[in-house]
Design a protein around this motif. Structure first.
Motif, PDB file in Angstrom:
ATOM      1  N   UNK A 164       0.865  -1.170   0.000  1.00 29.61           N
ATOM      2  CA  UNK A 164       0.000   0.000   0.000  1.00 29.61           C
ATOM      3  C   UNK A 164       0.909   1.229   0.000  1.00 29.61           C
ATOM      4  N   UNK A 165       0.702   2.094  -0.985  1.00 28.27           N
ATOM      5  CA  UNK A 165       1.577   3.258  -1.145  1.00 28.27           C
ATOM      6  C   UNK A 165       0.908   4.574  -0.767  1.00 28.27           C
ATOM      7  N   UNK A 166      -0.414   4.582  -0.696  1.00 27.80           N
ATOM      8  CA  UNK A 166      -1.164   5.776  -0.275  1.00 27.80           C
ATOM      9  C   UNK A 166      -2.488   5.284   0.295  1.00 27.80           C
ATOM     10  N   UNK A 167      -3.007   6.001   1.285  1.00 26.15           N
ATOM     11  CA  UNK A 167      -4.210   5.530   1.965  1.00 26.15           C
ATOM     12  C   UNK A 167      -5.256   6.633   2.116  1.00 26.15           C
ATOM     13  N   UNK A 168      -6.440   6.166   2.451  1.00 28.94           N
ATOM     14  CA  UNK A 168      -7.550   7.036   2.846  1.00 28.94           C
ATOM     15  C   UNK A 168      -7.930   8.101   1.824  1.00 28.94           C
ATOM     16  N   UNK A 169      -7.975   7.713   0.558  1.00 31.30           N
ATOM     17  CA  UNK A 169      -8.483   8.612  -0.470  1.00 31.30           C
ATOM     18  C   UNK A 169     -10.005   8.522  -0.382  1.00 31.30           C
ATOM     19  N   UNK A 170     -10.616   9.616   0.012  1.00 33.56           N
ATOM     20  CA  UNK A 170     -12.055   9.613   0.275  1.00 33.56           C
ATOM     21  C   UNK A 170     -12.871   9.619  -1.006  1.00 33.56           C
ATOM     22  N   UNK A 171     -13.985   8.903  -0.949  1.00 32.62           N
ATOM     23  CA  UNK A 171     -14.989   8.910  -2.014  1.00 32.62           C
ATOM     24  C   UNK A 171     -16.347   8.948  -1.321  1.00 32.62           C
ATOM     25  N   UNK A 172     -17.361   9.344  -2.043  1.00 29.86           N
ATOM     26  CA  UNK A 172     -18.686   9.459  -1.436  1.00 29.86           C
ATOM     27  C   UNK A 172     -19.251   8.104  -1.033  1.00 29.86           C
ATOM     28  N   UNK A 173     -18.763   7.044  -1.642  1.00 28.34           N
ATOM     29  CA  UNK A 173     -19.265   5.704  -1.334  1.00 28.34           C
ATOM     30  C   UNK A 173     -18.176   4.771  -0.801  1.00 28.34           C
ATOM     31  N   UNK A 174     -17.152   5.345  -0.176  1.00 24.28           N
ATOM     32  CA  UNK A 174     -16.119   4.509   0.418  1.00 24.28           C
ATOM     33  C   UNK A 174     -14.767   5.180   0.454  1.00 24.28           C
ATOM     34  N   UNK A 175     -13.736   4.330   0.400  1.00 24.82           N
ATOM     35  CA  UNK A 175     -12.364   4.822   0.505  1.00 24.82           C
ATOM     36  C   UNK A 175     -11.466   4.022  -0.429  1.00 24.82           C
ATOM     37  N   UNK A 176     -10.418   4.669  -0.909  1.00 22.48           N
ATOM     38  CA  UNK A 176      -9.453   4.027  -1.814  1.00 22.48           C
ATOM     39  C   UNK A 176      -8.095   4.007  -1.135  1.00 22.48           C
ATOM     40  N   UNK A 177      -7.428   2.849  -1.243  1.00 17.06           N
ATOM     41  CA  UNK A 177      -6.038   2.724  -0.830  1.00 17.06           C
ATOM     42  C   UNK A 177      -5.258   2.339  -2.094  1.00 17.06           C
TER      43      UNK A 177
END
Length: 193
Positions: free
Chosen positions: A171-184
């Motif tokens: 995992x190189x980056x975390x907690x990218x917010x989206x309206x329906x969840x999160x992206x790592x």
């Protein structure tokens, strides 16, 4: 719809595993820093997971794959989902002929691979890291939306996901917010059995 849910759950599981600690120096993955910056910018305008990925050129291959596998509508649904999102550099590790075959002729297998990167629920980095710590040395088992599992561990301060084939992704980056969840963000495409 079940495959999409599985894909989203898989991606979420991967994202959670990546959140253990700050990523180490990145040699060879030039798009990781750009992805983190673009993801941070996307948070201000938070769209769905698909919209956030579409707004970041670092994920153009992922977006094309999601479109080919007809998972866009599912990943744009209510969720929440956690997605472990491979960058273009991650997809570049797959032989070009294999990737072309998956995106043009074997979209069922492609859908299975993509749903392996999705986890049901909104699992942020702190939650994932705590789950890894609580699980101990054997690692934390994450069930993806496709029904497969990933094992999340911390290696040299980084969250590392191990897939069913024994391959690993950091995992190189975390907690990218989206309206329906999160992206790592992850650096290698994970493979189910």
């Amino acid at each position: 719809m079940n495959k999409l849910t599985i894909a989203l759950a898989s991606a979420a599981s991967l994202a959670i595993a990546a959140c253990a600690e700050a990523p180490a120096e990145n040699d060879g993955y030039d798009d990781t820093a750009a992805a983190a910056d673009q993801m941070a910018n996307a948070e201000a305008e938070t769209g769905t997971i698909v919209e956030v990925a579409q707004g970041d050129e670092t994920f153009s291959t992922l977006v094309s794959a999601v479109t080919s596998a007809e998972l866009g509508e599912t990943l744009s649904g209510d969720g929440p989902f956690t997605v472990f999102a491979p960058t273009n550099d991650a997809f570049a590790k797959i032989p070009e002929a294999t990737l072309t075959e998956l995106t043009t002729n074997d979209t069922e297998t492609l859908g299975n691979i993509l749903t392996y990167h999705v986890v049901e629920g909104n699992v942020d980095a702190a939650t994932l890291t705590q789950a890894i710590t609580d699980a101990g040395e054997e690692g934390y088992t994450i069930t993806t939306v496709n029904g497969g599992t990933l094992t999340a561990t911390v290696v040299d301060g980084n969250v590392v996901l191990t897939d069913a084939a024994g391959g690993t992704s950091t995992v190189t980056a975390t907690d990218v917010a989206a309206s329906n969840g999160v992206i790592h963000v992850i650096d290698t495409v994970l493979m189910p059995q």
